[in-house]
Design a protein around this motif. Structure first.
Motif, PDB file in Angstrom:
ATOM      1  N   LYS A  62      19.126 -11.945   9.155  1.00  0.00           N
ATOM      2  CA  LYS A  62      17.952 -12.790   9.416  1.00  0.00           C
ATOM      3  C   LYS A  62      17.158 -12.087  10.497  1.00  0.00           C
ATOM      4  O   LYS A  62      15.839 -12.341  10.663  1.00  0.00           O
ATOM      5  N   VAL A  63      17.842 -11.639  11.477  1.00  0.00           N
ATOM      6  CA  VAL A  63      17.105 -10.877  12.680  1.00  0.00           C
ATOM      7  C   VAL A  63      16.279  -9.622  12.328  1.00  0.00           C
ATOM      8  O   VAL A  63      15.210  -9.520  12.497  1.00  0.00           O
ATOM      9  N   VAL A  64      17.082  -9.026  11.240  1.00  0.00           N
ATOM     10  CA  VAL A  64      16.463  -7.705  10.844  1.00  0.00           C
ATOM     11  C   VAL A  64      15.095  -8.097   9.911  1.00  0.00           C
ATOM     12  O   VAL A  64      13.919  -7.535  10.144  1.00  0.00           O
ATOM     13  N   ALA A  65      15.280  -9.374   9.216  1.00  0.00           N
ATOM     14  CA  ALA A  65      14.181  -9.732   8.442  1.00  0.00           C
ATOM     15  C   ALA A  65      13.084 -10.003   9.287  1.00  0.00           C
ATOM     16  O   ALA A  65      11.745  -9.956   9.103  1.00  0.00           O
ATOM     17  N   THR A  66      13.216 -10.761  10.289  1.00  0.00           N
ATOM     18  CA  THR A  66      12.325 -11.196  11.308  1.00  0.00           C
ATOM     19  C   THR A  66      11.651  -9.954  11.885  1.00  0.00           C
ATOM     20  O   THR A  66      10.182  -9.935  11.913  1.00  0.00           O
ATOM     21  N   ALA A  67      12.341  -8.886  12.023  1.00  0.00           N
ATOM     22  CA  ALA A  67      11.602  -7.596  12.606  1.00  0.00           C
ATOM     23  C   ALA A  67      10.763  -6.979  11.651  1.00  0.00           C
ATOM     24  O   ALA A  67       9.696  -6.401  12.188  1.00  0.00           O
ATOM     25  N   THR A  68      11.090  -7.081  10.336  1.00  0.00           N
ATOM     26  CA  THR A  68      10.189  -6.729   9.357  1.00  0.00           C
ATOM     27  C   THR A  68       8.866  -7.319   9.115  1.00  0.00           C
ATOM     28  O   THR A  68       7.758  -6.469   8.747  1.00  0.00           O
ATOM     29  N   THR A  69       8.866  -8.592   9.501  1.00  0.00           N
ATOM     30  CA  THR A  69       7.461  -9.086   9.505  1.00  0.00           C
ATOM     31  C   THR A  69       6.615  -8.666  10.690  1.00  0.00           C
ATOM     32  O   THR A  69       5.480  -8.425  10.355  1.00  0.00           O
ATOM     33  N   ASP A  70       6.919  -8.746  11.798  1.00  0.00           N
ATOM     34  CA  ASP A  70       6.495  -7.860  13.242  1.00  0.00           C
ATOM     35  C   ASP A  70       6.214  -6.518  12.758  1.00  0.00           C
ATOM     36  O   ASP A  70       5.084  -6.160  12.923  1.00  0.00           O
ATOM     37  N   LEU A  71       7.146  -5.896  11.909  1.00  0.00           N
ATOM     38  CA  LEU A  71       6.735  -4.362  11.444  1.00  0.00           C
ATOM     39  C   LEU A  71       5.621  -4.285  10.613  1.00  0.00           C
ATOM     40  O   LEU A  71       4.806  -3.308  11.016  1.00  0.00           O
ATOM     41  N   LYS A  79      -1.791  -3.711   3.937  1.00  0.00           N
ATOM     42  CA  LYS A  79      -0.753  -4.530   3.815  1.00  0.00           C
ATOM     43  C   LYS A  79       0.605  -4.096   3.158  1.00  0.00           C
ATOM     44  O   LYS A  79       0.450  -3.401   2.156  1.00  0.00           O
ATOM     45  N   LEU A  80       1.663  -4.495   3.921  1.00  0.00           N
ATOM     46  CA  LEU A  80       3.010  -4.170   3.243  1.00  0.00           C
ATOM     47  C   LEU A  80       3.908  -5.481   3.321  1.00  0.00           C
ATOM     48  O   LEU A  80       3.554  -6.530   4.120  1.00  0.00           O
ATOM     49  N   SER A 135       0.872  -1.137  -0.065  1.00  0.00           N
ATOM     50  CA  SER A 135       0.073   0.072   0.065  1.00  0.00           C
ATOM     51  C   SER A 135       0.838   1.288  -0.071  1.00  0.00           C
ATOM     52  O   SER A 135       0.307   2.492  -0.415  1.00  0.00           O
ATOM     53  N   ILE A 136       1.932   1.021   0.545  1.00  0.00           N
ATOM     54  CA  ILE A 136       2.967   2.453   0.170  1.00  0.00           C
ATOM     55  C   ILE A 136       4.236   1.657  -0.442  1.00  0.00           C
ATOM     56  O   ILE A 136       4.470   0.321   0.075  1.00  0.00           O
ATOM     57  N   ALA A 137       5.160   2.443  -0.798  1.00  0.00           N
ATOM     58  CA  ALA A 137       6.195   1.839  -1.490  1.00  0.00           C
ATOM     59  C   ALA A 137       7.705   2.753  -1.254  1.00  0.00           C
ATOM     60  O   ALA A 137       7.480   3.938  -1.103  1.00  0.00           O
ATOM     61  N   GLY A 138       8.664   2.066  -1.131  1.00  0.00           N
ATOM     62  CA  GLY A 138       9.947   3.095  -0.971  1.00  0.00           C
ATOM     63  C   GLY A 138      11.119   2.243  -0.377  1.00  0.00           C
ATOM     64  O   GLY A 138      11.068   0.825  -0.275  1.00  0.00           O
ATOM     65  N   GLU A 139      12.123   2.774   0.252  1.00  0.00           N
ATOM     66  CA  GLU A 139      13.189   2.032   0.777  1.00  0.00           C
ATOM     67  C   GLU A 139      13.638   3.022   1.989  1.00  0.00           C
ATOM     68  O   GLU A 139      13.601   4.076   1.995  1.00  0.00           O
ATOM     69  N   CYS A 140      14.168   2.247   2.962  1.00  0.00           N
ATOM     70  CA  CYS A 140      14.777   3.024   4.008  1.00  0.00           C
ATOM     71  C   CYS A 140      16.003   2.041   4.628  1.00  0.00           C
ATOM     72  O   CYS A 140      16.118   0.904   3.992  1.00  0.00           O
ATOM     73  N   TYR A 141      16.801   2.588   5.157  1.00  0.00           N
ATOM     74  CA  TYR A 141      18.148   1.641   5.373  1.00  0.00           C
ATOM     75  C   TYR A 141      18.466   1.752   6.932  1.00  0.00           C
ATOM     76  O   TYR A 141      18.308   2.933   7.625  1.00  0.00           O
ATOM     77  N   VAL A 142      19.004   0.878   7.362  1.00  0.00           N
ATOM     78  CA  VAL A 142      19.441   0.947   8.833  1.00  0.00           C
ATOM     79  C   VAL A 142      20.751   0.501   8.955  1.00  0.00           C
ATOM     80  O   VAL A 142      21.299  -0.116   8.235  1.00  0.00           O
ATOM     81  N   GLU A 143      21.218   1.523   9.709  1.00  0.00           N
ATOM     82  CA  GLU A 143      22.940   1.274   9.862  1.00  0.00           C
ATOM     83  C   GLU A 143      23.340   1.059  11.330  1.00  0.00           C
ATOM     84  O   GLU A 143      22.892   1.492  12.100  1.00  0.00           O
TER      85      GLU A 143
END
Length: 265
Positions: free
Chosen positions: A99-108, A118-119, A60-68
């Motif tokens: 993998k931990v970051v990917a798990t976080a995005t599921t909860d996010l 839906k994202l 429903s929204i699109a784009g990119e962000c970066y975690v450093e």
């Protein structure tokens, strides 16, 4: 560098990501890892070699962000994840953190669904980035643990798609951004300036003053990544650079949202 425009939406997104990442890290390490979105401290307090992950958002929204993250901290985090000392970071260690970051995005995604719809998220490691001009939210532990633990940078497309709190649906979904075909017909012959961006980077003034013939500037984009087409500072398309009759051109491969939605004042 923080963009001068003030919006609550990106900070709400960052707060939800901080909570999701804290939970994912606590599950992976077996110990609490408190984290929250901050208005400070100064991002410059981070030291060491940066390690970046790109979060590509679609739906429903699109784009990119970066975690450093920074290497000394990543070494400690990975040691907790793999349950053994880590003296030197290897690819498998970075993969474990990814993998931990990917798990976080599921909860996010679950946390943001009610507000944004839906994202879906894709996480990948990237290198050689410069974040000049991006909106950044420090993610840190509360109280005495307020040393900056991570930074979250927002790409322009995602920043624009996140509305202020209380403003309803994302900007490109609101009624006032629905463009009338009849109105567009009136301005079809108006010429607009578009620009092609291969990448960017942040440079100290000293390096800028030292530029001369033959200088090489490394940008933040890999050669196999798509280039971007901008209209009045807004991303309207991505694609592949081509040559047309001896001139540079663009073969469009992706249009993030209807181009007409960018033409409103």
């Amino acid at each position: 560098m923080n963009t001068p425009e003030k919006k609550n939406g990106p900070h709400h997104f960052a707060a939800a990501f901080a909570a999701a990442l804290a939970q994912a890290m606590a599950t992976a390490t077996g110990s609490p890892w408190p984290l929250e979105a901050m208005d400070g401290p100064d991002p410059a307090s981070n030291k060491g070699t940066p390690i970046h992950f790109r979060l590509t958002v679609t739906g429903s929204i699109a784009g990119e962000c970066y975690v450093e993250f920074y290497e000394p901290q990543v070494t400690d985090l990975v040691a907790r994840i793999v349950k053994q000392p880590v003296t030197e970071l290897a690819d498998e260690h970075i993969d474990a953190l990814a993998k931990v970051v990917a798990t976080a995005t599921t909860d996010l995604a679950a946390a943001l669904e009610e507000k944004y719809g839906k994202l879906e998220f894709k996480v990948d490691r990237v290198a050689g980035l410069a974040f000049g001009g991006m909106f950044v939210v420090p993610l840190a532990g509360p109280g005495d643990e307020a040393n900056v633990q991570a930074l979250l940078y927002f790409g322009g497309e995602l920043f624009d798609a996140l509305p202020d709190e209380g403003n309803g649906e994302p900007k490109h979904k609101t009624q006032e951004n629905m463009v009338s075909a009849n109105n567009l017909k009136l301005v079809m012959d108006v010429e607009l300036n578009v620009s092609l961006r291969f990448g960017q980077r942040q440079m100290p003034l000293r390096e800028v003053l030292e530029l001369g013939s033959g200088s090489v500037i490394e940008l933040d984009r890999m050669v196999d990544e798509p280039v971007e087409l901008y209209l009045d500072g807004k991303l309207i398309a991505r694609g592949e650079a081509v040559v047309v009759d001896g001139n540079y051109g663009l073969r469009v491969t992706d249009i993030p949202q209807p181009v007409a939605s960018h033409l409103l004042n």
